[in-house]
Write a protein that holds these residues in place. Structure first.
Motif, PDB file in Angstrom:
ATOM      1  N   CYS A  38       0.848  -1.176   0.000  1.00 11.74           N
ATOM      2  CA  CYS A  38       0.000   0.000   0.000  1.00 11.74           C
ATOM      3  C   CYS A  38       0.891   1.237   0.000  1.00 11.74           C
ATOM      4  O   CYS A  38       1.731   1.395   0.887  1.00 11.74           O
ATOM      5  CB  CYS A  38      -0.911  -0.015   1.225  1.00 11.74           C
ATOM      6  N   CYS A  93      -0.117   3.490   3.316  1.00  7.28           N
ATOM      7  CA  CYS A  93       0.247   3.153   4.701  1.00  7.28           C
ATOM      8  C   CYS A  93       1.427   2.201   4.797  1.00  7.28           C
ATOM      9  O   CYS A  93       1.913   1.926   5.885  1.00  7.28           O
ATOM     10  CB  CYS A  93      -0.954   2.570   5.453  1.00  7.28           C
ATOM     11  N   HIS A 115       1.477  -0.962   4.174  1.00  9.68           N
ATOM     12  CA  HIS A 115       1.094  -2.346   4.448  1.00  9.68           C
ATOM     13  C   HIS A 115       1.512  -3.251   3.283  1.00  9.68           C
ATOM     14  O   HIS A 115       1.314  -2.917   2.117  1.00  9.68           O
ATOM     15  CB  HIS A 115      -0.428  -2.425   4.655  1.00  9.68           C
ATOM     16  N   CYS A 120      -6.615  -1.496   0.266  1.00  7.22           N
ATOM     17  CA  CYS A 120      -5.700  -1.921   1.317  1.00  7.22           C
ATOM     18  C   CYS A 120      -6.491  -2.453   2.505  1.00  7.22           C
ATOM     19  O   CYS A 120      -7.351  -1.751   3.036  1.00  7.22           O
ATOM     20  CB  CYS A 120      -4.831  -0.756   1.748  1.00  7.22           C
ATOM     21  N   SER A 170      -5.612  -2.741   5.385  1.00  8.95           N
ATOM     22  CA  SER A 170      -5.224  -2.076   6.620  1.00  8.95           C
ATOM     23  C   SER A 170      -5.809  -0.659   6.724  1.00  8.95           C
ATOM     24  O   SER A 170      -6.315  -0.280   7.768  1.00  8.95           O
ATOM     25  CB  SER A 170      -3.705  -2.049   6.703  1.00  8.95           C
ATOM     26  N   CYS A 171      -5.769   0.105   5.629  1.00 10.10           N
ATOM     27  CA  CYS A 171      -6.237   1.490   5.733  1.00 10.10           C
ATOM     28  C   CYS A 171      -7.325   1.835   4.726  1.00 10.10           C
ATOM     29  O   CYS A 171      -7.870   2.941   4.745  1.00 10.10           O
ATOM     30  CB  CYS A 171      -5.073   2.465   5.575  1.00 10.10           C
TER      31      CYS A 171
HETATM   32 ZN    ZN Z   1      -2.931   0.916   3.450  1.00 11.38          ZN
END
Ligand code: ZN
Ligand code: ADP
Ligand code: ZN
Length: 751
Positions: A450, A453, A455, A489, A491-492
């Motif tokens: 990503c 972020c 990730h 993503c 994660s974010c």
């Molecule tokens: Zn991310």
């Protein structure tokens, strides 16, 4: 149980080394026959008495028993250099898995039957502008052949004779004439057999520091006491390790011993060689990949005959048969080029330890960023560890800045250059100083991260990054786990989930766009396809004919550039995301080496490390040049995951013309190992075996051959050797046709 049959090679240096003859071992010789020993055998129709070498032992024969002849006797005239070579080959076959023939061919130089092509070189004897002037005159007189030679020599001081004769179409009479005029010199092979010519200048001896003296004394004291050990010198480039090697070797030679010095080919610079030549004169010889087979054979003969005391070279120099080997030096012992990529996949460091133990020689390892293997063993007291701190002379370690690329994106900077790097580059251009930009391109084989972020998409079972495959799947090449490529993503939630695609070429374009007027050189696999182009680019940069050199890992080694005061590492964590347990180690090494390029002269250097995960420990510790802190975190990870050096790992690669057959064999072989683990409940140690896979290899197909892989892990290396033996037997009985199996112990590359 002693073996019943022995494979004997009659003329070891002959190219028919690939044809050993099998003999029976008579009972009374059972104890005396081992790989490497010299034996008398009856040979040919008349059963002439011949001397041969035992190269392999076995309990089984493929021939009718009654047709086999017996070994007559064992020749006990001591261990010859050749016995040592054969024993080394035998050990490599056992430890790394390969045929005996492949192992012998690695260790023994093959004498070539072909008449050696006479090699000549031509050197210019006048300055370039003088040569050009003469070329103009020749053209005026319509002597165009002469003019062509003179112009070529004005460009390049040294040229192969064949090249001039054929490519420039110049007769030998013309060349003779030019030699008479004193414009050039025709040199024959014997002249350049010693690849570096001795300079007239005397060596300037330095007075060694107490640390340096201490190491030399330790090594020699142990050696004289008959307990030669293994020593690891941890010190940055320029801390004085080479002086230590020279000191040890000097005293070894005084005792009538010889030395092997391994240096990765890429770091085998003129300056380094010169130091050895200045110290030891023509008792030194160099081995490198540009030597022909004949020349290599010649070097080895000189070593065996006692004409030289020191050989310097990459991996293969290890097999130089010295009669009284005293020490093996492995400089830059962490280098991955010490591992052979073809069978047997031996590691030169490990093989050096074995060769040294057979000859009671010492082993000295040196590195600025030791391999986890070496440091781990040093910490456990198996090797003696020495720390050499700081550089000699005025040059100091550079200042390092770490830049978070995610923050750059948030601030709207989409350039590959961060604001900090750009600012420092502009300063350098204004000051007439040089910049090196380093792109760690090896890493970008398909991993997805990503951009917002940082990730990285990873395998939940193996903690290595997943690789993107066609069809939108992400695959783990260790265990075969797959999942569908996502668009956001996890994660974010950002949509900037992508592979990093920038190569050196794109960087070069960006430089032209963003720094118009800067003179840029690029060095990567594309621009250095020809052997000399590597040197050419480096020397152009050394001559300050460019402001910026952009390149891959090639640019971080060897050569000193005193005017380089800034090093930029464009995406430091690309190599972290390789689907490889050594990713952290490799990243730390590369960053430390790259940073070490800045500020070699009197001026202080600066380094900018750009990264998406600047908080990763290999980046944090590389920025501080703190090896010990890096080691502690990395070894904890290896321990947790049972990766080398804490545990050991055997990669089994199956190469197959059919995809299904390949996978099937891979599964069968995995089952063989699993069955071994389950079979004998008594054998506690086998229960510690872990099998990972089977899976399609990272590169699933090369040259229309399919590749499948599985891994076996165990804390005890010898258990893995036993598994390899069992698998070899299994494959032998299957009589594989369109499939080959390769073994790789403690692999340094992923499959
Ligand atoms: Zn991310
Ligand atoms: P390394 O092999 O660790 O890169 P070198 O042995 O090449 O280090 O040393 C780097 C430079 O410092 C060389 O020019 C060397 O001559 C010099 N040097 C090494 N030891 C000393 C010393 N004790 N006194 C002065 N100069 C030294
Ligand atoms: Zn996995």
């Amino acid at each position: 149980m002693a073996a019943k049959y022995a494979d004997v090679i009659i003329d070891i240096s002959h190219e028919k080394v690939d044809r050993p003859f099998q003999y029976k071992i008579p009972q009374e010789l059972a104890e005396a026959v081992y790989a490497g020993v010299r034996v008398h055998v009856p040979f040919g129709r008349g059963n002439r008495d011949q001397i041969g070498y035992v190269v392999d032992l076995s309990d089984r024969t493929d021939y009718p028993e009654e047709k086999l002849k017996s070994i007559t006797s064992v020749d006990d005239r001591g261990i010859t250099a050749q016995s040592i070579q054969i024993r080394t080959a035998y050990w490599m076959k056992r430890q790394y898995g390969s045929t005996m023939i492949a192992a012998l061919k690695t260790v023994l130089p093959v004498k070539q039957k072909l008449k050696q092509i006479e090699k000549k070189k031509i050197t210019g004897c006048l300055p370039a502008d003088k040569l050009r002037e003469m070329a103009d005159q020749c053209e005026g007189r319509h002597q165009s052949a002469k003019a062509r030679v003179l112009r070529a020599l004005a460009e390049e001081e040294l040229l192969p004779y064949e090249l001039i004769r054929q490519k420039l179409n110049v007769s030998s009479a013309t060349l003779q004439a030019l030699q008479k005029q004193g414009c050039l010199q025709i040199e024959t092979e014997s002249l350049y057999r010693n690849p570096v010519k001795l300079m007239a200048k005397e060596e300037q001896r330095v007075s060694l520091s107490d640390v340096q003296k201490g190491i030399i004394e330790d090594v020699l004291r142990d050696y004289r006491a008959g307990c030669a050990g293994t020593y690891l010198i941890h010190g940055v480039t320029g801390s004085g390790k080479t002086e230590v090697y020279l000191g040890i070797i000097e005293q070894m030679i005084a005792m009538g011993k010889q030395a092997i010095v391994l240096i990765p080919e890429i770091a085998l610079t003129y300056q380094t060689l010169l130091r050895f030549y200045k110290r030891f004169g023509d008792r030194v010889s160099v081995m490198n990949s540009t030597l022909s087979m004949g020349e290599k054979y010649d070097q080895i003969r000189r070593a065996a005959d006692g004409e030289i005391d020191v050989i310097i070279g990459p991996r293969s120099a290890l097999f130089t048969p010295f009669p009284n080997l005293g020490v093996i030096v492995v400089d830059e012992e962490h280098e991955s080029s010490y591992k052979s990529e073809s069978m047997p996949k031996y590691h030169a460091r490990e093989t050096a330890l074995h060769i040294a133990s057979m000859q009671h020689a010492a082993v000295v390892l040196g590195s600025a960023t030791p391999s986890l293997e070496a440091y781990y063993r040093a910490k456990r007291g198996e090797y003696k560890l020495y720390e050499m701190k700081g550089r000699h002379g005025s040059s100091t370690l550079p200042d390092v800045y770490t830049v978070d690329l995610r923050e750059e994106l948030r601030q709207g900077n989409r350039s590959v250059f961060s604001r900090k790097l750009r600012e420092l580059m502009e300063q350098r251009l204004a000051a007439g100083e040089q910049t090196m930009l380093f792109l760690n391109r090896r890493g970008y084989a398909g991993f997805i991260s990503c951009r917002a972020c940082g990730h990285v998409m990873k395998c939940p079972h193996c903690d290595v990054s997943l690789s993107e495959h066609r069809g939108g799947m992400l695959i783990c090449h260790y265990c075969g786990y797959e999942e569908k490529r996502q668009t956001k993503c996890p994660s974010c939630g950002s949509k900037y989930l992508m592979g990093f695609k920038a190569g050196t070429e794109q960087i070069e374009e960006a430089l032209h766009r963003e720094f118009p007027g800067a003179r840029v050189l690029r060095m990567d696999a594309d621009t250095t396809r020809k052997k000399e182009s590597y040197e050419k680019i480096l020397s152009a940069f050394a001559d300050e004919r460019a402001d910026i050199l952009v390149g891959t890992q090639m640019i971080v080694k060897g050569h000193d550039f005193p005017n380089v005061t800034l090093v930029g590492i464009l995406a430091a964590d690309l190599s972290l995301n390789r689907n490889d347990y050594r990713a952290g180690e490799r990243t730390f090494q590369l960053l430390t080496q790259a940073a070490g390029r800045a500020g070699r002269g009197d001026k202080k250097g600066e380094v900018v490390i750009q990264a998406y995960q600047p908080e990763h420990y290999s980046i944090v510790h590389a920025a501080k040049q703190d090896y010990a802190a890096f080691y502690e975190e990395e070894i904890a990870y290896r321990d947790l995951m049972s990766y080398p050096p804490v545990s050991h790992m055997l990669a089994v690669l199956i190469i197959s013309s059919g995809q299904e057959e390949g996978m099937k064999l891979c599964e069968e072989m995995t089952n063989v190992v699993n069955a071994e683990r389950e079979k004998d409940r008594e054998a506690e140690s086998y229960r510690g075996i872990q099998v990972i896979g089977p899976a399609e290899a990272a590169i699933g197909k090369i040259n229309d051959l399919y590749r499948h892989v599985f891994y076996v892990k165990h804390a005890d290396y010898q258990i893995l050797v036993e598994m390899k033996d069992i698998l070899e037997l299994f494959c032998k009985e299957k009589e594989l046709k369109n499939q080959t199996v390769q073994y790789d112990f403690d692999p340094i590359n992923t499959y």
